[in-house]
Scaffold this active site. Structure first.
Site, PDB file in Angstrom:
ATOM      1  N   LYS A   1       0.933  -1.726   0.508  1.00  0.00           N
ATOM      2  CA  LYS A   1       0.013  -0.055   0.008  1.00  0.00           C
ATOM      3  C   LYS A   1       0.825   1.511   0.431  1.00  0.00           C
ATOM      4  O   LYS A   1       2.417   1.237   0.199  1.00  0.00           O
ATOM      5  CB  LYS A   1      -0.903   0.301   1.107  1.00  0.00           C
ATOM      6  CG  LYS A   1      -0.684   0.240   2.286  1.00  0.00           C
ATOM      7  CD  LYS A   1       0.208   1.211   2.572  1.00  0.00           C
ATOM      8  CE  LYS A   1       1.060   1.461   4.440  1.00  0.00           C
ATOM      9  NZ  LYS A   1       1.666   2.920   4.701  1.00  0.00           N
TER      10      LYS A   1
ATOM     11  N   THR B   1      10.807  -4.000   3.354  1.00  0.00           N
ATOM     12  CA  THR B   1      10.784  -4.283   4.971  1.00  0.00           C
ATOM     13  C   THR B   1      11.453  -2.721   4.952  1.00  0.00           C
ATOM     14  O   THR B   1      11.910  -2.121   4.618  1.00  0.00           O
ATOM     15  CB  THR B   1      11.357  -4.405   5.689  1.00  0.00           C
ATOM     16  OG1 THR B   1      13.041  -4.594   5.476  1.00  0.00           O
ATOM     17  CG2 THR B   1      11.208  -6.253   5.287  1.00  0.00           C
TER      18      THR B   1
ATOM     19  N   LEU C   1       5.179   0.836   3.318  1.00  0.00           N
ATOM     20  CA  LEU C   1       4.530   0.107   1.954  1.00  0.00           C
ATOM     21  C   LEU C   1       3.836  -1.326   2.829  1.00  0.00           C
ATOM     22  O   LEU C   1       3.044  -1.818   2.159  1.00  0.00           O
ATOM     23  CB  LEU C   1       5.377  -0.532   1.212  1.00  0.00           C
ATOM     24  CG  LEU C   1       6.104   0.684   0.345  1.00  0.00           C
ATOM     25  CD1 LEU C   1       7.357   0.043  -0.540  1.00  0.00           C
ATOM     26  CD2 LEU C   1       5.740   1.729  -0.433  1.00  0.00           C
TER      27      LEU C   1
ATOM     28  N   ALA D   1       0.742  -6.693   5.389  1.00  0.00           N
ATOM     29  CA  ALA D   1      -0.155  -7.577   3.732  1.00  0.00           C
ATOM     30  C   ALA D   1       0.126  -9.058   4.666  1.00  0.00           C
ATOM     31  O   ALA D   1      -0.838 -10.034   4.953  1.00  0.00           O
ATOM     32  CB  ALA D   1       0.817  -6.924   2.927  1.00  0.00           C
TER      33      ALA D   1
ATOM     34  N   ASP E   1      -2.654  -0.321   9.821  1.00  0.00           N
ATOM     35  CA  ASP E   1      -2.860  -0.727   8.392  1.00  0.00           C
ATOM     36  C   ASP E   1      -3.232  -1.779   8.480  1.00  0.00           C
ATOM     37  O   ASP E   1      -3.427  -2.581   7.103  1.00  0.00           O
ATOM     38  CB  ASP E   1      -1.045  -1.113   7.785  1.00  0.00           C
ATOM     39  CG  ASP E   1      -0.372   0.216   8.090  1.00  0.00           C
ATOM     40  OD1 ASP E   1      -1.263   1.422   8.328  1.00  0.00           O
ATOM     41  OD2 ASP E   1       0.543   0.350   7.880  1.00  0.00           O
TER      42      ASP E   1
END
Length: 304
Positions: A16, A101, A105, A110, A143
């Protein structure tokens, strides 16, 4: 959620970027209240998750990824299995990293979300459905709930409250990934310290007024309101990242921004041609690498 055939599942999970990120204040327990716009992009990790007898095991070839209890996928599996009431059953999680990492992101988030999905497919649905699923995700990280939702979403609170929005276009993205990891916990501490010292930074005084729906769901999101409150403190410690942002704009990006707490910087382009041209001419040196991607509408994809 139906149970998968067999005892193994493969999932592709997507990165993301934050099209805006405002840190509104510090909460009890160390959390922060935020307002952000999440957007999935096509950069991804791949997870292979297999049922095992009684243990949680994580494998990853990337030395930057922990394989023990500090791994977000491990924690997601542990909590999931507890909520599902499984006994003498565990999972083996193999992570193939494509998402850098400590780049802002959402790779770890995720992986955690993908693990939640996998555990439900292997062992059955969580009791309480979405309520339990999203609460569990929020307990792992801010997130993670979005990584179950996917596409684009306006999020607030600690990231657990979301309004999902359509993704109208596969907007081209160019990511600049430095060999400078930025810890999220460090970034929050630096921001807290700056505010405590009376330094409101360059972004905290900005207020663009009411959010406009047509901008929120536009091809690039709210371009005029793309602000990341982490930029001043991160750029103060890593001025080369400010220079990268400037170079992205000069190379043709309509907008460029630090993603999350960094250290990744992304630029959005009006066309693939402009993005690819920027990738060819952008001179960011050997300490950075360029990755091309685009906006997508999903957070994960079950492969088998």
């Amino acid at each position: 959620m139906s149970q998968a055939n067999g005892s193994i599942i493969k999932i592709q999970v997507f990165a993301k970027v934050n099209l805006a990120l405002r840190i509104l204040g510090r909460l009890e327990g160390g959390y922060h209240s935020l307002e952000t716009i999440f957007q999935n992009i096509s950069l991804s990790d791949r997870l292979t998750i297999r049922e095992t007898p009684g243990r949680i095991i994580v494998h990853c070839a990337d030395p930057a990824v922990p394989e023990g209890e500090e791994n977000t996928a491990y924690r997601a599996a542990e909590i999931c299995l507890q909520r599902l009431g499984t006994r003498n059953r565990g999972v083996e999680i193999r992570i193939e990293k494509g998402i850098p990492t400590r780049a802002g992101l959402g790779g770890g988030s995720a992986d955690a979300a993908g693990t939640i999905v996998a555990c439900e497919h292997l062992f059955g649905a969580l009791p309480g459905g979405d309520t339990t699923r999203y609460a569990l995700a929020a307990s792992i990280g801010a997130d993670v709930p979005f990584m179950l939702c996917g596409g684009r979403a306006l999020a607030w609170g600690i990231g657990e409250r979301m309004l999902r929005m359509p993704v109208k276009r596969k907007t081209p993205v160019l990511l600049v990934i430095p060999h400078i990891p930025v810890s999220t916990s460090w970034a929050y501490r630096a921001l807290d310290n700056a505010q405590a010292e009376g330094d409101n930074t360059e972004t905290l005084e900005l207020n663009g007024g009411p959010l406009k729906l047509d901008e929120l769901i536009g091809a690039m999101g709210p371009v005029e309101g793309m602000v990341n409150d982490f930029e001043p403190v991160v750029f103060a410690h890593h001025p080369e990242l400010r220079e990268v942002k400037r170079l992205l704009i000069e190379s043709g990006a309509a907008v460029a921004l630090l993603s999350g707490s960094g250290s990744g910087i992304f630029g959005l382009f009006e066309s693939l041609k402009k993005r690819d041209r920027a990738a060819k001419i952008l001179d960011v040196g050997e300490d950075f690498r360029l990755v091309s991607a685009c906006f997508i509408e999903e957070a994960y994809r079950i492969l088998e």
